[in-house]
Design an enzyme around this catalytic site. Sequence first.
Site, PDB file in Angstrom:
ATOM      1  N   HIS A   1      -5.958   9.811   4.404  1.00 53.75           N
ATOM      2  CA  HIS A   1      -5.744   9.194   5.296  1.00 53.75           C
ATOM      3  C   HIS A   1      -6.952   8.987   6.509  1.00 53.75           C
ATOM      4  CE1 HIS A   1      -1.352   9.208   4.295  1.00 53.75           C
ATOM      5  NE2 HIS A   1      -1.567   7.862   4.171  1.00 53.75           N
TER       6      HIS A   1
ATOM      7  N   ARG B   1       9.541   3.226   4.016  1.00 54.58           N
ATOM      8  CA  ARG B   1       9.211   2.596   5.310  1.00 54.58           C
ATOM      9  C   ARG B   1       8.335   1.195   4.710  1.00 54.58           C
ATOM     10  NH1 ARG B   1       3.347   3.691   5.943  1.00 54.58           N
ATOM     11  NH2 ARG B   1       3.498   3.374   8.100  1.00 54.58           N
TER      12      ARG B   1
ATOM     13  N   ASN C   1       4.715  -1.082   5.136  1.00 55.42           N
ATOM     14  CA  ASN C   1       3.331  -1.192   5.797  1.00 55.42           C
ATOM     15  C   ASN C   1       3.011  -2.627   5.454  1.00 55.42           C
ATOM     16  OD1 ASN C   1       1.186  -0.703   7.025  1.00 55.42           O
ATOM     17  ND2 ASN C   1       0.237   0.821   5.340  1.00 55.42           N
TER      18      ASN C   1
ATOM     19  N   GLU D   1       3.763  -3.670   1.818  1.00 57.99           N
ATOM     20  CA  GLU D   1       3.954  -2.814   0.924  1.00 57.99           C
ATOM     21  C   GLU D   1       5.449  -1.900   1.374  1.00 57.99           C
ATOM     22  OE1 GLU D   1      -0.483  -0.936   0.484  1.00 57.99           O
ATOM     23  OE2 GLU D   1       1.021   0.138   1.558  1.00 57.99           O
TER      24      GLU D   1
ATOM     25  N   TYR E   1      -9.527  -2.964  10.516  1.00 59.99           N
ATOM     26  CA  TYR E   1      -9.357  -1.780   9.380  1.00 59.99           C
ATOM     27  C   TYR E   1      -8.492  -3.011   8.210  1.00 59.99           C
ATOM     28  CZ  TYR E   1      -6.931   1.765   6.788  1.00 59.99           C
ATOM     29  OH  TYR E   1      -6.407   2.414   5.856  1.00 59.99           O
TER      30      TYR E   1
END
Lengths: 355, 198
Positions: A193, A223, A225, A265, A316
């Site tokens: 990461h 979760r 993303n 995701e 990013y």
Amino acid sequence: MTLQFNDETFRDDYSFHNSQRAIDRFPFPFHEDSYMYSVNMEQHRGGPADSVYEKRFDVDEHYVAEMRDRAMVLADDPLRCQCLPHMTLAGWDLLELIMVSKSEDYPDLFELHRDGDTWRWVNKPMGIDDTFTFMDETTLPYGPMEYITRQAQGDFCVLDQRDENLWMDAGMITTQADWSLDFDIGMNFFEWHAPVPLAHEKGIFVRALKFLLNIQQGAPARRLNWTMTVNPLLDTSPENYHKWGIQKTSLTPENIGSKQHLRVELQTFFRLPRSNALVFPIRCYLCSFQDLMTKPKWGRRLHRVIRDLPDELATYKGFIDNRPMMLDYLSQFDDGLPTSLGVFADTDTEPPLQK
Amino acid sequence: MPKFEFPPSIRSRPVYGTLEARPGKHHLMVADADGAEAILDVATPELMAKTHIIYIPKGAVFTDKLRALKPAQFYEGPSYAASLQRIRHVLQNAHMGLQIYLAGTEGLMGQAQNEAMQAGYPHTAIQTEHRGSIARRMQCVHCKGITEDVETDPFVCAHCGLNLFVRDHYSRRLAAYQGVCIDAEDPGNVPEAKGIYE
């Protein structure tokens, strides 16, 4: 079979498309009108009927086409699937988890017949009917992780747990948001990461690791993303970035609605029983801006999120150059009305666009 | 030569220390170029009596000084590749209690560390000290080719010819930093190359 599988592509002519059902169940990732990193974990124990959260491993209309695309990626670059030697047992754990889950959750599509160590696996959508010996690699055409993840949508990171850390020691990675398994394999949680901005300083990864190290068998978590992708391209790999990067410059005000896709995701986390490894499936869902805009709440919210996103994150996520054009398009679908809390589109209660 | 102070960076970037003599039955020291100075700094007669030095000068002139330390074994290799079989031999035949010391360029330390890891040594148990050139060993993420001793950012991949920018993201397994195409979204728009830390 109840599910109809699309004949579509994720490259060249990009014939990928979402049905009305796929749009309705798209996992829109923003639960409020702004976004910042958080450890947004929840239990992965089902969800609303027909949502992508309902089953352990969601199978949708893109299944067969996605598996065809994966096979093409692997033929071009076999290093997208790697397994360090000590991870074979975790591969068997994963094979079992997916076969059991899919055969229970989709009995019309998948069958698993177990007689001691002799297992028969039937995958009707892909036309597979294999009998093999569980835990005997010589009875499968690939290693166990590669065998089963050639038949399961989404990327799979298989993480070893030792020294109070997680290690990226195996994976099947062909639908990635611009990271390389071949480069990152063997790294620990903080190392792989490392390039992510802001989140380290916010303590996100320390808290997330603490959570993940404690995930127990039978208690998976999940979760969401997200990022942005121009064209419905699954293989946004760094390996091929010199080929697909140029596509980002093909956006125009006329084509942005159909070309620009929100890429979400659905990340899930399962403890594996024999190896104590953690499997981290990363399931990619794509939806074009114009399909998202059919949901008034999502139109309002996406505009606000993209408008207010910190520059570091837009950089990013790779869309800082296209953000002004995105905002020109999205602002047409934001009338300033408030939005309801939560990720669901709430089409029955949210007002239509007032302009 | 003064030691270079690396600026703070991301978590995958290696951090180097200062060699210190640790208790051990045997000691393997691998160094290149100015890395010899780190060995000279840590050497004592007691330590050297149990030490095997493998040194790749790369044009530096420390060989006589290292020999004068009277290490138990000494090898001067003309290149890392030429030294590799000897490094592997030592690692494969080592017993419990071997201490490993690496000094010099990042490329040398990274590759030797990787050999030690493959022989079963945890990377955290291996000492490293950076000395000399700050050039990097780079992997092109596109063609996978390694370009040694990269001093500028961006640089041209020695294999596929793409213009690559120098990331701080580092792979221990490849002993290399990652190079990624810098002009993929605007072909030909390549900033002027400058030193990596300038």
